[in-house]
Write a protein that holds these residues in place. Sequence first.
Motif, PDB file in Angstrom:
ATOM      1  N   LYS A  18      26.779  40.168  15.216  1.00 32.64           N
ATOM      2  CA  LYS A  18      26.352  39.275  14.150  1.00 32.64           C
ATOM      3  C   LYS A  18      24.965  38.718  14.409  1.00 32.64           C
ATOM      4  O   LYS A  18      24.291  38.247  13.505  1.00 32.64           O
ATOM      5  CB  LYS A  18      27.351  38.130  13.992  1.00 32.64           C
ATOM      6  CG  LYS A  18      28.577  38.594  13.262  1.00 32.64           C
ATOM      7  CD  LYS A  18      29.380  37.431  12.740  1.00 32.64           C
ATOM      8  CE  LYS A  18      30.504  37.945  11.860  1.00 32.64           C
ATOM      9  NZ  LYS A  18      31.648  37.061  11.839  1.00 32.64           N
ATOM     10  N   SER A  19      24.575  38.737  15.668  1.00 28.97           N
ATOM     11  CA  SER A  19      23.253  38.235  15.988  1.00 28.97           C
ATOM     12  C   SER A  19      22.233  39.300  15.602  1.00 28.97           C
ATOM     13  O   SER A  19      22.335  40.454  16.000  1.00 28.97           O
ATOM     14  CB  SER A  19      23.204  37.915  17.485  1.00 28.97           C
ATOM     15  OG  SER A  19      21.902  38.087  17.958  1.00 28.97           O
ATOM     16  N   GLU A  20      21.251  38.875  14.806  1.00 27.36           N
ATOM     17  CA  GLU A  20      20.286  39.822  14.244  1.00 27.36           C
ATOM     18  C   GLU A  20      19.607  40.663  15.324  1.00 27.36           C
ATOM     19  O   GLU A  20      19.419  41.861  15.176  1.00 27.36           O
ATOM     20  CB  GLU A  20      19.255  39.017  13.443  1.00 27.36           C
ATOM     21  CG  GLU A  20      18.200  39.834  12.738  1.00 27.36           C
ATOM     22  CD  GLU A  20      18.718  40.687  11.585  1.00 27.36           C
ATOM     23  OE1 GLU A  20      19.719  40.307  10.976  1.00 27.36           O
ATOM     24  OE2 GLU A  20      18.106  41.730  11.327  1.00 27.36           O
ATOM     25  N   ARG A  21      19.262  40.016  16.441  1.00 24.38           N
ATOM     26  CA  ARG A  21      18.534  40.731  17.490  1.00 24.38           C
ATOM     27  C   ARG A  21      19.379  41.781  18.206  1.00 24.38           C
ATOM     28  O   ARG A  21      18.866  42.637  18.899  1.00 24.38           O
ATOM     29  CB  ARG A  21      17.992  39.721  18.510  1.00 24.38           C
ATOM     30  CG  ARG A  21      16.708  39.048  18.092  1.00 24.38           C
ATOM     31  CD  ARG A  21      16.326  37.952  19.064  1.00 24.38           C
ATOM     32  NE  ARG A  21      16.220  38.394  20.449  1.00 24.38           N
ATOM     33  CZ  ARG A  21      15.198  39.075  20.943  1.00 24.38           C
ATOM     34  NH1 ARG A  21      14.191  39.383  20.189  1.00 24.38           N
ATOM     35  NH2 ARG A  21      15.177  39.433  22.211  1.00 24.38           N
ATOM     36  N   LYS A  23      22.088  43.398  16.608  1.00 21.95           N
ATOM     37  CA  LYS A  23      22.859  44.079  15.577  1.00 21.95           C
ATOM     38  C   LYS A  23      23.098  45.561  15.877  1.00 21.95           C
ATOM     39  O   LYS A  23      24.186  46.081  15.681  1.00 21.95           O
ATOM     40  CB  LYS A  23      22.075  43.938  14.276  1.00 21.95           C
ATOM     41  CG  LYS A  23      22.786  44.379  13.052  1.00 21.95           C
ATOM     42  CD  LYS A  23      21.927  44.067  11.832  1.00 21.95           C
ATOM     43  CE  LYS A  23      22.472  44.830  10.647  1.00 21.95           C
ATOM     44  NZ  LYS A  23      21.648  44.672   9.476  1.00 21.95           N
TER      45      LYS A  23
ATOM     46  N   PRO B  70      25.315  32.277   3.557  1.00 18.68           N
ATOM     47  CA  PRO B  70      24.421  33.013   4.464  1.00 18.68           C
ATOM     48  C   PRO B  70      23.116  32.264   4.708  1.00 18.68           C
ATOM     49  O   PRO B  70      22.650  31.530   3.841  1.00 18.68           O
ATOM     50  CB  PRO B  70      24.144  34.315   3.710  1.00 18.68           C
ATOM     51  CG  PRO B  70      24.345  33.976   2.272  1.00 18.68           C
ATOM     52  CD  PRO B  70      25.389  32.908   2.229  1.00 18.68           C
ATOM     53  N   ASP B  71      22.534  32.461   5.891  1.00 16.43           N
ATOM     54  CA  ASP B  71      21.253  31.793   6.146  1.00 16.43           C
ATOM     55  C   ASP B  71      20.258  32.728   6.821  1.00 16.43           C
ATOM     56  O   ASP B  71      19.335  32.312   7.484  1.00 16.43           O
ATOM     57  CB  ASP B  71      21.454  30.517   6.971  1.00 16.43           C
ATOM     58  CG  ASP B  71      22.267  30.775   8.217  1.00 16.43           C
ATOM     59  OD1 ASP B  71      22.475  31.964   8.545  1.00 16.43           O
ATOM     60  OD2 ASP B  71      22.698  29.804   8.856  1.00 16.43           O
ATOM     61  N   TRP B  72      20.451  34.037   6.624  1.00 16.41           N
ATOM     62  CA  TRP B  72      19.558  34.974   7.290  1.00 16.41           C
ATOM     63  C   TRP B  72      18.236  35.180   6.560  1.00 16.41           C
ATOM     64  O   TRP B  72      17.290  35.690   7.123  1.00 16.41           O
ATOM     65  CB  TRP B  72      20.248  36.322   7.489  1.00 16.41           C
ATOM     66  CG  TRP B  72      21.024  36.798   6.301  1.00 16.41           C
ATOM     67  CD1 TRP B  72      22.367  36.690   6.125  1.00 16.41           C
ATOM     68  CD2 TRP B  72      20.522  37.422   5.116  1.00 16.41           C
ATOM     69  NE1 TRP B  72      22.729  37.220   4.910  1.00 16.41           N
ATOM     70  CE2 TRP B  72      21.615  37.667   4.268  1.00 16.41           C
ATOM     71  CE3 TRP B  72      19.245  37.801   4.685  1.00 16.41           C
ATOM     72  CZ2 TRP B  72      21.487  38.263   3.022  1.00 16.41           C
ATOM     73  CZ3 TRP B  72      19.116  38.403   3.435  1.00 16.41           C
ATOM     74  CH2 TRP B  72      20.222  38.626   2.616  1.00 16.41           C
ATOM     75  N   HIS B  74      14.593  34.569   4.834  1.00 18.25           N
ATOM     76  CA  HIS B  74      13.422  33.834   5.308  1.00 18.25           C
ATOM     77  C   HIS B  74      13.055  32.747   4.296  1.00 18.25           C
ATOM     78  O   HIS B  74      11.977  32.726   3.734  1.00 18.25           O
ATOM     79  CB  HIS B  74      12.266  34.803   5.504  1.00 18.25           C
ATOM     80  CG  HIS B  74      11.126  34.232   6.274  1.00 18.25           C
ATOM     81  ND1 HIS B  74      11.085  34.211   7.640  1.00 18.25           N
ATOM     82  CD2 HIS B  74       9.989  33.626   5.868  1.00 18.25           C
ATOM     83  CE1 HIS B  74       9.975  33.631   8.032  1.00 18.25           C
ATOM     84  NE2 HIS B  74       9.283  33.276   6.979  1.00 18.25           N
ATOM     85  N   ARG B 374      12.295  42.296   1.939  1.00 14.39           N
ATOM     86  CA  ARG B 374      13.369  42.680   2.855  1.00 14.39           C
ATOM     87  C   ARG B 374      14.083  43.883   2.248  1.00 14.39           C
ATOM     88  O   ARG B 374      14.570  43.800   1.121  1.00 14.39           O
ATOM     89  CB  ARG B 374      14.345  41.522   3.035  1.00 14.39           C
ATOM     90  CG  ARG B 374      15.425  41.753   4.076  1.00 14.39           C
ATOM     91  CD  ARG B 374      16.397  40.597   4.093  1.00 14.39           C
ATOM     92  NE  ARG B 374      15.718  39.338   4.388  1.00 14.39           N
ATOM     93  CZ  ARG B 374      15.453  38.898   5.621  1.00 14.39           C
ATOM     94  NH1 ARG B 374      15.811  39.607   6.654  1.00 14.39           N
ATOM     95  NH2 ARG B 374      14.827  37.765   5.803  1.00 14.39           N
TER      96      ARG B 374
END
Lengths: 401, 482
Positions: A18-21, A23, B70-72, B74, B374
């Motif tokens: 779940k962590s973007e870095r 993924k 969601p908060d991904w 920008h 994105r």
Amino acid sequence: MSVFTDKFSATLPPPTRKSERWKYSPIAKLLNHEIEISKASAQGLNGWPESLMPNPVLNLDAYLVVFKNGVFEPTLSDLPVSDGVDCIPFSKMDQSGPLEFSNVYHQKEWIGELNDTYRQDGLSLHVHRNVKVDRPIVIHHLTDGINVASFPKHLIKVEEGGELNVVIWSSATDRSSGMYNGLLEASIGPNAILSLEKVCNEGGKVFHFSHEHIVQERDSKLKMHTFTIKGDWVRNELEIISRGKGTDSVFNGAYLPLGTEHIDNHTTMDHTSSDCTSSELYRGIMYGHSTGVFNGKVFVRPDAQKTNAFQQNTNIVADRGAAINTKPELEIYADDVKCAHGCTVGQFDLDALFYLKSRGIDEKAAKALLVEAFLADVLSSVSSTELSAEIMSLYTERHGW
Amino acid sequence: MERIDEDKLIDEVTGKSYEYGFTTDIESETLPPGLNEGVVRTISAKKNEPEWLLNWRLEAFKVWSEMKEPDWAHVEYEKPDFQAISYYSAPKQKKELASLDEVDPKLLKTMEKLGISIEEQKRLSGVAVDFVMDSVSVATSFKEKLGELGVIFCSLGEAIQEHPELVRKHLGTVVPQRDNYYAALNSAVFTDGSFCYIPKGVRCPMELSTYFRINQAGTGQFERTLIVADEGSYVSYLEGCTAPQRDENQLHAAVVEIISHDEAEVRYSTVQNWYPGDQDGKGGVFNFVTKRGLCHRASKISWTQVETGSAVTWKYPSCILKGDDSIGEFFSVAVTNNKQQADTGTKMIHIGKRTRSTIISKGISSGHSQNSYRGLVQIHPGAENSRNFSVCDSLLMTDTCGAHTFPYIEAKNPTAQIEHEATTSKIGDDQIFYCQQRGIEEEEAIGLIVKGYAKDVLNKLPMEFAVEAQKLLTISLEGSVG
């Protein structure tokens, strides 16, 4: 809790998908491993495997600093002792004062915290003002053993006008497994030059994590190369912060995973000051069932006017079953800048292959030629021809070209 | 296991109590603020919906309650309070104004610049208009013509009553209830929207537009659009308010679903110009939209958008290229000024063989705004010989704004070809100087350069839209000489 975290505890939680870095690079498999830090002390040549040499680049006339499973090997090393260069492993340092680390990676990432908590040893390399180190310094990390962990961290400081070339080479024997978690912090003073080559050539099944944090002052130059020749699971993180005006950063990389290998390259270029240039080129060919990951971030902060930043990532998915996940990012907060990035995923040029084949070159040799050409742009900027020749010959040997 | 049973029981009990507790409220015109299962039931009952749709909504509500916002993206904004919104109010009778003199002069001035006719101006600003007004009669004659061809174009509410089998077959097949937070919310509480069906082999003779309908029915903030193009058909669909309507709604969570059957083609064009908030970023619309199209064999979906409004935009019109030889396109111009924030782009999911996609995104940021692209290009293992081409350019007008690019590329097939490139630049002083030398004022020169920059996208818009969109670009960037 897992077998791994039972042994290596940290306040930060291990990253999940779940962590973007993280993924595209899940670490769930690592957490199932019961890994330990080696308790052996330095053994010299007696403990060294026959299949490898302490100096990984034989033809290169260089100083040598050798670590086995994170433990410094004084008898295998050849440290520079000239004036103006202090090159001492932390474990041999006289003063017991705290080291001048400035990076806060350990507060941000689980991997960083592990290194901070379990760090074994590392090299402190200080190049004084206007000193040009005469030979490259090769830092060789060997992982040898089953389920061994090593946590090195190096500190490099090049003062104003200094010049330094460092090669960080990590290797592992085929029977090895475990984890390599290596950090590096470097600062390049005004007008100073640092060339850094990082090569990962690890057999066995080692989880390889590395993080380089480099800060550049006014008019300094950085040339950085990251080559992954072999590695079961590799994550290379590179963070460059341009803090003074007029810096120049060149950072290139190549990855050619085979089988089920997983290679991840994360880069961050942070432009905080004006009149700087950066150029990034990463190339990869994914064979077999391997996966490649590329994530490149370029930040241009509000004060970084007149920045010229370029980023390119080129990939070839060679076989069915292989995959690449790539994400080149730009975050720009200044208007008078030139920033561009490009990213491609494709195949070998069929026309070029046909051209070569029609001249009597068989398919394998023709493909090898194309690969060599593909890698040439990355290899040509390596600081010494001995090193680039060695890297190319390792690639050739591995892929049977 | 015990745990699950317990949850189920609680659900059943709470569900039941609502079922009875709220039925008496049905007659009231506006529901009190707040969202719970009872509200969902009430909306469904008010719209006289069949049971399957009510259950569908309830399922969506259940999913939504378990999801996190969601908060991904920008963007930074204060999250809306979902319990402070009223989820249903019967079509409001707008206060009719006697003449144009009563309309906000600022609004009129903008409309004039857009080149909207006096009659249109009256209609858009809510002035009472004569019934023989052009557009109304035109709309009626259009409907007759469409009817002859078998094209269905009506509100979703109407379609649910009159063509339930078509709606049931397609609703939620492209954007399922659990797709994302806002899609789930929309699925639970959508009040109305548009429905469009083009029968087999029919080429729709005119551009379909929600333009008329929106003003007639006054559809609310949770709109849902469903477009179905049957085999071999073609339709061009225009959405939006090209006029600067002052929308009072803080939050817009719309869903658009397009199904393009074998060999069909759908063009969907949007010009969005909702209230962007004032210069200090106060007020303005939150635009959180889920738009997605499903392409069957050899079909094509083309999204074109010009985004100039809204305080926060969060929008990714996407194509699922499921059928072999299908094509997806995305053309976008996003303009942000003052304190606006936009995080927009597209997803191209290549599943079928020889699928192709093109992405052209042009971002223009000014003031203190943040403008992000994105996008995701995903090539599945079976997508032989697929092709993608993306260009994402950003234009920066001031030194206080931001332009960002976050492209995700995931390739799992050795025959795929993907190209992505992005550049960031500003308007050159020499370009402006050149124009000024020839007697073109600075502001006009900027308009000219911006129009040229966005030309690739503007050219894709249907003609009547393109003219307004160009003017809109100029207006949005007014006073942003950098």
